[in-house]
Design an enzyme around this catalytic site. Structure first.
Site: not given
Ligand code: IMP
Ligand code: MG
Length: 175
Positions: A43, A98-99, A102, A130, A151, A158, A164
């Protein structure tokens, strides 16, 4: 089931501005130092590429892969490192890229993994956050944009390895 990505959460322009702001913070905080950027595959690949080009410091780069997926939209606590970096990080400044953060499981695992190797410093950098989904006590040191519990796909993120390459970030709708 139809997947719809027409709801834009973050535009290309906001992405650019946010990357630039994070890069400036990193450049300021690590003045006079060398920094190793370690991107979490898959990601983070686009964010990493954009970020390092905006950072005005001597950098080295590598990627690591952690996987944890129980199903397509959430991770569990059982995170495995499936591709490791290939050099010694002892005494180095490490930034884990990191993307999104969560539940926090993935970054907690990656941070523990690198802490064992005695770096000088480890900081976490995530494009999205998030916060309402957090299950473990960990926060990112550099956060791009906080989002609600939706999401997100695009800009590297993705769903089932798709979307992506969207240049913006969309909120995925299951129609
Ligand atoms: P965590 O371990 O629950 O913090 O999740 C981290 C990983 O879950 C991220 O690296 C993403 O790969 C994935 N993930 C979590 N939320 C999303 C999302 O909204 N869109 C796409 N991937 C996500
Ligand atoms: Mg990921």
């Amino acid at each position: 089931m139809n997947l719809d990505v027409s709801t834009v959460l973050i535009t290309e322009d906001e992405i650019k501005k946010t990357v630039r702001r994070i890069a400036q913070e990193i450049t300021r905080d690590f003045q006079g130092e060398e920094v190793t950027f370690i991107g979490a595959l898959t990601g983070a690949f686009i964010f990493m590429a954009d970020l390092v080009r905006e950072v005005d410091l001597p950098v080295t780069i590598d990627f690591i892969k952690a996987s944890s997926y129980r199903n397509k939209t959430t991770s569990d606590g059982n995170v495995q490192i499936t591709k490791d970096i290939s050099f010694d990080i002892e005494g180095k400044n490490i930034l884990i890229i990191e993307d999104i953060i969560d539940t926090g499981n993935t970054l907690r695992k990656l941070k523990q993994h690198f802490l064992l190797r005695n770096p000088k410093n480890i900081k976490l950098v995530t494009f999205l956050d998030k916060p309402s989904r957090r299950l473990v006590d960990i926060e990112s040191d550099y956060v791009g944009i906080k989002i609600p519990d939706e999401f997100a796909v695009g800009y590297g993120l993705d769903y089932d390895n798709k979307f992506r390459n969207l240049p913006y970030i969309a909120c995925l709708k299951f129609l």
